[in-house]
Design a protein around this motif. Sequence first.
Motif, PDB file in Angstrom:
ATOM      1  N   THR A 101       0.842  -1.189   0.000  1.00 24.70           N
ATOM      2  CA  THR A 101       0.000   0.000   0.000  1.00 24.70           C
ATOM      3  C   THR A 101       0.880   1.243   0.000  1.00 24.70           C
ATOM      4  O   THR A 101       1.944   1.264   0.625  1.00 24.70           O
ATOM      5  CB  THR A 101      -0.880  -0.002   1.254  1.00 24.70           C
ATOM      6  OG1 THR A 101      -1.739  -1.143   1.201  1.00 24.70           O
ATOM      7  CG2 THR A 101      -1.716   1.256   1.351  1.00 24.70           C
ATOM      8  N   GLN A 102       0.425   2.277  -0.693  1.00 24.63           N
ATOM      9  CA  GLN A 102       1.087   3.567  -0.611  1.00 24.63           C
ATOM     10  C   GLN A 102       0.216   4.478   0.251  1.00 24.63           C
ATOM     11  O   GLN A 102      -0.987   4.587   0.045  1.00 24.63           O
ATOM     12  CB  GLN A 102       1.293   4.157  -2.002  1.00 24.63           C
ATOM     13  CG  GLN A 102       2.326   3.369  -2.806  1.00 24.63           C
ATOM     14  CD  GLN A 102       2.753   4.078  -4.074  1.00 24.63           C
ATOM     15  OE1 GLN A 102       2.803   5.296  -4.137  1.00 24.63           O
ATOM     16  NE2 GLN A 102       3.063   3.295  -5.098  1.00 24.63           N
TER      17      GLN A 102
ATOM     18  N   HIS B  34      -4.723   0.038  -7.558  1.00 28.76           N
ATOM     19  CA  HIS B  34      -5.036   0.513  -6.209  1.00 28.76           C
ATOM     20  C   HIS B  34      -6.378   1.228  -6.218  1.00 28.76           C
ATOM     21  O   HIS B  34      -6.710   1.939  -7.176  1.00 28.76           O
ATOM     22  CB  HIS B  34      -3.986   1.529  -5.739  1.00 28.76           C
ATOM     23  CG  HIS B  34      -2.594   1.001  -5.649  1.00 28.76           C
ATOM     24  ND1 HIS B  34      -1.918   0.887  -4.458  1.00 28.76           N
ATOM     25  CD2 HIS B  34      -1.732   0.561  -6.610  1.00 28.76           C
ATOM     26  CE1 HIS B  34      -0.700   0.417  -4.683  1.00 28.76           C
ATOM     27  NE2 HIS B  34      -0.564   0.204  -5.967  1.00 28.76           N
ATOM     28  N   TRP B  35      -7.112   1.074  -5.151  1.00 28.63           N
ATOM     29  CA  TRP B  35      -8.327   1.860  -4.921  1.00 28.63           C
ATOM     30  C   TRP B  35      -8.136   2.690  -3.656  1.00 28.63           C
ATOM     31  O   TRP B  35      -7.654   2.196  -2.633  1.00 28.63           O
ATOM     32  CB  TRP B  35      -9.554   0.958  -4.740  1.00 28.63           C
ATOM     33  CG  TRP B  35     -10.136   0.432  -6.011  1.00 28.63           C
ATOM     34  CD1 TRP B  35      -9.960  -0.815  -6.550  1.00 28.63           C
ATOM     35  CD2 TRP B  35     -11.029   1.134  -6.906  1.00 28.63           C
ATOM     36  NE1 TRP B  35     -10.671  -0.924  -7.719  1.00 28.63           N
ATOM     37  CE2 TRP B  35     -11.330   0.244  -7.955  1.00 28.63           C
ATOM     38  CE3 TRP B  35     -11.579   2.405  -6.915  1.00 28.63           C
ATOM     39  CZ2 TRP B  35     -12.172   0.603  -9.020  1.00 28.63           C
ATOM     40  CZ3 TRP B  35     -12.413   2.759  -7.960  1.00 28.63           C
ATOM     41  CH2 TRP B  35     -12.709   1.870  -8.997  1.00 28.63           C
ATOM     42  N   TYR B  36      -8.547   3.956  -3.770  1.00 28.50           N
ATOM     43  CA  TYR B  36      -8.467   4.870  -2.640  1.00 28.50           C
ATOM     44  C   TYR B  36      -9.825   5.540  -2.441  1.00 28.50           C
ATOM     45  O   TYR B  36     -10.584   5.757  -3.402  1.00 28.50           O
ATOM     46  CB  TYR B  36      -7.434   5.981  -2.886  1.00 28.50           C
ATOM     47  CG  TYR B  36      -6.007   5.532  -2.763  1.00 28.50           C
ATOM     48  CD1 TYR B  36      -5.331   4.974  -3.852  1.00 28.50           C
ATOM     49  CD2 TYR B  36      -5.309   5.675  -1.566  1.00 28.50           C
ATOM     50  CE1 TYR B  36      -4.012   4.570  -3.735  1.00 28.50           C
ATOM     51  CE2 TYR B  36      -3.983   5.278  -1.453  1.00 28.50           C
ATOM     52  CZ  TYR B  36      -3.351   4.728  -2.541  1.00 28.50           C
ATOM     53  OH  TYR B  36      -2.048   4.331  -2.427  1.00 28.50           O
ATOM     54  N   ALA B  46      -6.149   4.436   1.579  1.00 28.86           N
ATOM     55  CA  ALA B  46      -6.048   3.205   0.789  1.00 28.86           C
ATOM     56  C   ALA B  46      -7.164   2.231   1.148  1.00 28.86           C
ATOM     57  O   ALA B  46      -7.438   1.982   2.317  1.00 28.86           O
ATOM     58  CB  ALA B  46      -4.692   2.557   1.035  1.00 28.86           C
ATOM     59  N   VAL B  49      -5.229  -2.988  -2.656  1.00 29.96           N
ATOM     60  CA  VAL B  49      -4.202  -3.150  -3.669  1.00 29.96           C
ATOM     61  C   VAL B  49      -4.448  -4.509  -4.303  1.00 29.96           C
ATOM     62  O   VAL B  49      -4.516  -5.518  -3.587  1.00 29.96           O
ATOM     63  CB  VAL B  49      -2.775  -3.127  -3.085  1.00 29.96           C
ATOM     64  CG1 VAL B  49      -1.748  -3.253  -4.209  1.00 29.96           C
ATOM     65  CG2 VAL B  49      -2.535  -1.876  -2.282  1.00 29.96           C
ATOM     66  N   CYS B  90      -9.134   5.253  -8.499  1.00 30.40           N
ATOM     67  CA  CYS B  90      -8.327   4.071  -8.783  1.00 30.40           C
ATOM     68  C   CYS B  90      -7.001   4.543  -9.356  1.00 30.40           C
ATOM     69  O   CYS B  90      -6.900   5.646  -9.917  1.00 30.40           O
ATOM     70  CB  CYS B  90      -9.029   3.109  -9.738  1.00 30.40           C
ATOM     71  SG  CYS B  90      -9.174   3.677 -11.444  1.00 30.40           S
ATOM     72  N   GLU B  93      -0.621   0.961 -11.363  1.00 23.33           N
ATOM     73  CA  GLU B  93       0.788   1.023 -10.969  1.00 23.33           C
ATOM     74  C   GLU B  93       1.690   0.423 -12.044  1.00 23.33           C
ATOM     75  O   GLU B  93       1.448  -0.676 -12.532  1.00 23.33           O
ATOM     76  CB  GLU B  93       1.016   0.281  -9.661  1.00 23.33           C
ATOM     77  CG  GLU B  93       2.486   0.294  -9.244  1.00 23.33           C
ATOM     78  CD  GLU B  93       2.706  -0.202  -7.858  1.00 23.33           C
ATOM     79  OE1 GLU B  93       1.743  -0.300  -7.078  1.00 23.33           O
ATOM     80  OE2 GLU B  93       3.879  -0.505  -7.540  1.00 23.33           O
ATOM     81  N   LEU B  99       2.090   5.679  -9.490  1.00 20.23           N
ATOM     82  CA  LEU B  99       0.651   5.491  -9.602  1.00 20.23           C
ATOM     83  C   LEU B  99       0.100   6.502 -10.606  1.00 20.23           C
ATOM     84  O   LEU B  99       0.343   7.699 -10.462  1.00 20.23           O
ATOM     85  CB  LEU B  99      -0.029   5.686  -8.249  1.00 20.23           C
ATOM     86  CG  LEU B  99       0.376   4.739  -7.129  1.00 20.23           C
ATOM     87  CD1 LEU B  99      -0.427   5.047  -5.867  1.00 20.23           C
ATOM     88  CD2 LEU B  99       0.189   3.293  -7.538  1.00 20.23           C
TER      89      LEU B  99
END
Lengths: 113, 111
Positions: A101-102, B34-36, B46, B49, B90, B93, B99
């Motif tokens: 994770t970032q 990735h989803w945030y 976050a 992933v 989203c 990467e 990202l």
Amino acid sequence: EAQVTQNPRYLITVTGKKLTVTCSQNMNHEYMSWYRQDPGLGLRQIYYSMNVEVTDKGDVPEGYKVSRKEKRNFPLILESPSPNQTSLYFCASGGRDAVDTQYFGPGTRLTVL
Amino acid sequence: ILNVEQSPQSLHVQEGDSTNFTCSFPSSNFYALHWYRWETAKSPEALFVMTLNGDEKKKGRISATLNTKEGYSYLYIKGSQPEDSATYLCAFETGRRALTFGSGTRLQVQP
């Protein structure tokens, strides 16, 4: 508490006056990165660092410098800010692997007059 | 330049509705998706992933699926609540851990 911190959170400055935005993480992450966020453009990467003394350009590096002298710190330097650098800036850190994770800092809103 | 697209741009739903969003990304040179979740005046948080084709992840009422061969991911929210109101981002990467973000889907849940 694991976190990414940025300072300052808000800054108004004038064209040409050098400034530094600090970023620090306490998670022992090797990877750190800077992004800027502009309306309609999403988050765009400015610079990144895979480890101490290793930095590289992202998608929009013009007008910015960075340094990575210590693992925990990754300052963003604007030597001669211009109005088109008015933006919301985020620092992020994470492990080296794609599964990691970032984590993002709280953001710095910069206005250049 | 990598193209990551999210749809819809915005969504208004009523409390209790279930909803889903789409993220489209390049199907080549895939490392992770990735989803945030991003609320105004806060940092992106976050959610997931995802790295493997067919991956499914779940966190409470939120879940996500991944199809790397066709280049899309879905995010689902079951029984939306007002506190789910946020922008969902989203990010695709590449190998250098960069990202590339989509523009996000802004969700508003009405009580």
